[in-house]
Structures are given as C-alpha cells and as structure tokens.
Design a protein around this motif. Sequence first.
Motif, PDB file in Angstrom:
ATOM      1  N   LYS A  67      52.906  28.516  32.749  1.00  0.00           N
ATOM      2  CA  LYS A  67      51.740  28.894  31.956  1.00  0.00           C
ATOM      3  C   LYS A  67      50.547  29.195  32.851  1.00  0.00           C
ATOM      4  CE  LYS A  67      51.487  25.404  29.045  1.00  0.00           C
ATOM      5  NZ  LYS A  67      51.028  24.604  27.875  1.00  0.00           N
ATOM      6  N   ILE A  68      50.374  28.384  33.901  1.00  0.00           N
ATOM      7  CA  ILE A  68      49.273  28.610  34.837  1.00  0.00           C
ATOM      8  C   ILE A  68      49.425  29.973  35.514  1.00  0.00           C
ATOM      9  CG2 ILE A  68      48.237  27.834  37.004  1.00  0.00           C
ATOM     10  CD1 ILE A  68      47.480  26.067  34.676  1.00  0.00           C
ATOM     11  N   ASN A  69      50.651  30.294  35.919  1.00  0.00           N
ATOM     12  CA  ASN A  69      50.925  31.589  36.535  1.00  0.00           C
ATOM     13  C   ASN A  69      50.556  32.722  35.582  1.00  0.00           C
ATOM     14  OD1 ASN A  69      52.611  33.107  38.824  1.00  0.00           O
ATOM     15  ND2 ASN A  69      53.219  33.953  36.853  1.00  0.00           N
ATOM     16  N   ASP A  70      50.931  32.581  34.311  1.00  0.00           N
ATOM     17  CA  ASP A  70      50.642  33.622  33.322  1.00  0.00           C
ATOM     18  C   ASP A  70      49.137  33.776  33.103  1.00  0.00           C
ATOM     19  OD1 ASP A  70      53.353  33.950  33.076  1.00  0.00           O
ATOM     20  OD2 ASP A  70      53.526  32.822  31.198  1.00  0.00           O
ATOM     21  N   ILE A  71      48.421  32.653  33.147  1.00  0.00           N
ATOM     22  CA  ILE A  71      46.967  32.701  32.986  1.00  0.00           C
ATOM     23  C   ILE A  71      46.332  33.501  34.117  1.00  0.00           C
ATOM     24  CG2 ILE A  71      44.865  31.296  33.131  1.00  0.00           C
ATOM     25  CD1 ILE A  71      46.454  29.138  31.562  1.00  0.00           C
ATOM     26  N   TYR A  72      46.739  33.214  35.353  1.00  0.00           N
ATOM     27  CA  TYR A  72      46.143  33.914  36.493  1.00  0.00           C
ATOM     28  C   TYR A  72      46.578  35.380  36.548  1.00  0.00           C
ATOM     29  CZ  TYR A  72      44.229  29.587  38.304  1.00  0.00           C
ATOM     30  OH  TYR A  72      43.503  28.444  38.451  1.00  0.00           O
ATOM     31  N   ALA A  73      47.747  35.677  36.019  1.00  0.00           N
ATOM     32  CA  ALA A  73      48.181  37.079  35.965  1.00  0.00           C
ATOM     33  C   ALA A  73      47.221  37.892  35.098  1.00  0.00           C
ATOM     34  CB  ALA A  73      49.602  37.168  35.412  1.00  0.00           C
ATOM     35  N   ILE A  74      46.660  37.259  34.075  1.00  0.00           N
ATOM     36  CA  ILE A  74      45.678  37.930  33.217  1.00  0.00           C
ATOM     37  C   ILE A  74      44.299  37.920  33.870  1.00  0.00           C
ATOM     38  CG2 ILE A  74      44.510  37.852  30.986  1.00  0.00           C
ATOM     39  CD1 ILE A  74      47.068  36.627  29.832  1.00  0.00           C
ATOM     40  N   LEU A  75      43.897  36.761  34.380  1.00  0.00           N
ATOM     41  CA  LEU A  75      42.569  36.641  34.974  1.00  0.00           C
ATOM     42  C   LEU A  75      42.394  37.554  36.181  1.00  0.00           C
ATOM     43  CD1 LEU A  75      41.935  32.775  34.845  1.00  0.00           C
ATOM     44  CD2 LEU A  75      40.845  34.541  33.455  1.00  0.00           C
ATOM     45  N   LEU A  76      43.472  37.799  36.912  1.00  0.00           N
ATOM     46  CA  LEU A  76      43.383  38.619  38.121  1.00  0.00           C
ATOM     47  C   LEU A  76      43.856  40.054  37.891  1.00  0.00           C
ATOM     48  CD1 LEU A  76      44.398  35.919  40.704  1.00  0.00           C
ATOM     49  CD2 LEU A  76      42.256  37.218  40.714  1.00  0.00           C
ATOM     50  N   HIS A  77      43.929  40.443  36.628  1.00  0.00           N
ATOM     51  CA  HIS A  77      44.211  41.845  36.304  1.00  0.00           C
ATOM     52  C   HIS A  77      42.949  42.672  36.568  1.00  0.00           C
ATOM     53  CE1 HIS A  77      45.081  45.413  33.808  1.00  0.00           C
ATOM     54  NE2 HIS A  77      46.348  45.113  34.077  1.00  0.00           N
ATOM     55  N   LYS A  78      43.117  43.921  36.875  1.00  0.00           N
ATOM     56  CA  LYS A  78      41.957  44.754  37.219  1.00  0.00           C
ATOM     57  C   LYS A  78      40.960  44.889  36.072  1.00  0.00           C
ATOM     58  CE  LYS A  78      44.475  49.066  36.230  1.00  0.00           C
ATOM     59  NZ  LYS A  78      44.934  50.346  36.818  1.00  0.00           N
ATOM     60  N   ASN A  79      41.400  44.573  34.843  1.00  0.00           N
ATOM     61  CA  ASN A  79      40.469  44.610  33.715  1.00  0.00           C
ATOM     62  C   ASN A  79      39.519  43.419  33.697  1.00  0.00           C
ATOM     63  OD1 ASN A  79      41.600  46.991  32.764  1.00  0.00           O
ATOM     64  ND2 ASN A  79      43.048  45.928  31.401  1.00  0.00           N
ATOM     65  N   ASN A  80      39.789  42.416  34.541  1.00  0.00           N
ATOM     66  CA  ASN A  80      38.933  41.227  34.618  1.00  0.00           C
ATOM     67  C   ASN A  80      38.275  41.144  35.993  1.00  0.00           C
ATOM     68  OD1 ASN A  80      39.417  40.137  32.010  1.00  0.00           O
ATOM     69  ND2 ASN A  80      41.437  39.465  32.700  1.00  0.00           N
ATOM     70  N   GLU A  81      37.504  42.156  36.313  1.00  0.00           N
ATOM     71  CA  GLU A  81      36.892  42.211  37.645  1.00  0.00           C
ATOM     72  C   GLU A  81      35.973  41.030  37.910  1.00  0.00           C
ATOM     73  OE1 GLU A  81      35.183  45.658  39.362  1.00  0.00           O
ATOM     74  OE2 GLU A  81      36.630  47.017  38.436  1.00  0.00           O
ATOM     75  N   SER A  82      35.344  40.501  36.865  1.00  0.00           N
ATOM     76  CA  SER A  82      34.389  39.408  37.067  1.00  0.00           C
ATOM     77  C   SER A  82      35.070  38.178  37.655  1.00  0.00           C
ATOM     78  CB  SER A  82      33.688  39.043  35.758  1.00  0.00           C
ATOM     79  OG  SER A  82      34.632  38.582  34.798  1.00  0.00           O
ATOM     80  N   PHE A  83      36.307  37.883  37.200  1.00  0.00           N
ATOM     81  CA  PHE A  83      37.021  36.737  37.759  1.00  0.00           C
ATOM     82  C   PHE A  83      37.434  37.024  39.195  1.00  0.00           C
ATOM     83  CE2 PHE A  83      40.723  34.097  38.713  1.00  0.00           C
ATOM     84  CZ  PHE A  83      40.233  32.852  38.370  1.00  0.00           C
TER      85      PHE A  83
END
Length: 331
Positions: A67-83
């Motif tokens: 689940k943690i891996n899946d969370i970071y896969a979203i947070l570090l997507h190019k659509n989330n530049e702020s993270f």
Amino acid sequence: MEIEKGIKYFEEAIAACIEYCNSNLTEAGHSTIDIAYDIASDSSVGGTSSYNGEKYLIEINYGVLKKINDIYAILLHKNNESFYQKISLEQTFDDYKADFYLSLLVEESLKIVIFHELAHVLNGHLKYLYQNSSEKVNLNLINEDNNELEPLFSQALEMNADAFAATHCISMLTFPKSIYMRNEQCQGLIKNKSHAYLIFYIASGILFSELGMSNPRESKPLNELYYLPLRTRYDTMIRCSTNAYFKLNPEQSSDSEFLNHEFLREMSSNTELYHSMLRVKQGGSNLNFDIKNNIEEISEEYINHADEIFRYWSNTVREPLLKHTIFDLPK
C-alpha cells in the motif's frame, strides 16, 4: 511492485538490517544473535516479533508496504509536482529521479518496520515478556491475549522500539558513504544530510499515517491502552529522530533552526492531511480516512501522556530490562 520481486526485496532488506545490527554487536564485542524472519500478507500492521524461549522470529507484512508503494507511485507521478518538489528540493520534475525517490521512500518505510521489530529482540523486550508470562508460549507484544505486562509498560516498550528504529534509520541514511553511493546511482538524489533527514521524516509520516488513521473508534482511558495510537507515537518519533540526527551528526548543529520538534510537529499535520486527501481520491477503501477521525490522538492530553511514558521508562521500565538487553538502553 510485482509480488515476486517485492517479496525478494523484502527478504533482502530484512537480512541486511539483521546483518547491520549483528555487525554493531560484533564491533561492541558481543556475540551475534540468530533471528529468523518471514514475510506475511497482513495489511493492518507493519510487522510482529515473537520469542518461544529458544528462537526469535520477526514477520514483516508485505500488505502494508505494498500500500505504501502504491501511495508513493501516485504522489511521485508527474501530475503531483508539488510532492516531488518537497521530496527532491528541486523545482523541475524529473521522471527518472522520481523513480529513485519512490524506491528510497519505500525502503525507509520498510526499514522503520524492520528495526522496530528488531528492537523488541535486541532491547530485551521479548525475553522480558517471556520470563514474566505465566504461560510459556510463543509470545509477541502485539497479541494482547498473552501480553501480561502492565499497559503503561507495554506502551513504553513500543515507544522504545520506535526510538530504536529512528536511530538506526537515521544512522544508515545520513552516513556519508551511504549518501555517496545513492548519488552514484542517481546524481543529486540526496543533497546533504539534512535532506536525508527530510526523506526519513516524510517516509515515517506517511507510514504512521497509513497505519494510524481509520474509522472512528471507541476511546479508552490512556492508562488502559496497551499500545498508544500511532498518530500519538509519531510526535515522539519526530523527537527521537531529531535527537538521533544531531547526536550522530554534531557538525549539523545549525540545522536545528528548521529541524526542531516544534516546527516538524506543525509540518506533520500537513503530511497527514495530504495523505488523507490522497486516500479519499484513491477510492476502493472501506476505511474513512478523515483526518478528523479520532482527532484526540493528536491532542495535548495524548501528547502529554506520551511525555509521561518517557519518564515512566526511566523510572520503571529501563532497570528490569537491563539484564535482557544486548544494546545499551537510553535513560
């Protein structure tokens, strides 16, 4: 993360953490300790550790870290530049580097769980529990059915395990050779030691948030809880990790202007809110990840209770553990 690759990655990480602790034991003139390990699939708790009077076993749950891996896969997507900007200290998104940050954040989350469970072994928690239990069964602290310790004693052991995990993760991540090797793999991945601490801080915040937030639950008197809520313990995790950072890296004293308990405590609520919003967006979860659920867990009453547990550790818990521990125990 593919299941087969993930499990192999877990096994290698656990073996490396055990080897790291045993190397420290050897350097201190102690014998190494044999610790078996296994991978489980539970997604509600990071791991468990047990002792049957002869053998130690730690189990790390693949479900949580998946689940943690899946969370970071979203947070570090190019659509989330702020993270990405927050974790990289860079303004321009780099897809190649984002993959390295994802791996690093998951690795730190995994190490926090592993070292927490190793603390129960190496700091004498499990042996003390075994010798003070009426039934000599395969004991682990998280099972309240065979945890005959006083609730406050159990709370203190969990917080000590958090401190052990923070110290060992900070030691490994801020070690100059470690930073150099990671930057050899990906240039400019870790800018300096304070950046390394920031990575640990975010990894631990997301992990504790993922495991700690849930649907509203019935509140119990603090003195009756065997385990303080993770959201409460994260506040002490911040304190322990900053203490470890400055103790291990005294030359970084100027970092105290921004790496201090009060400032990081304020930032932690932002990390939790970010994670809460992400979980709602993900959907498909039966849990209501509302930051307002169980809000008392980050109240002044709970935080002050955690402070009391530090004193309880010094006055009541530390002394009887000394004959069971291998490493020196904090006072």
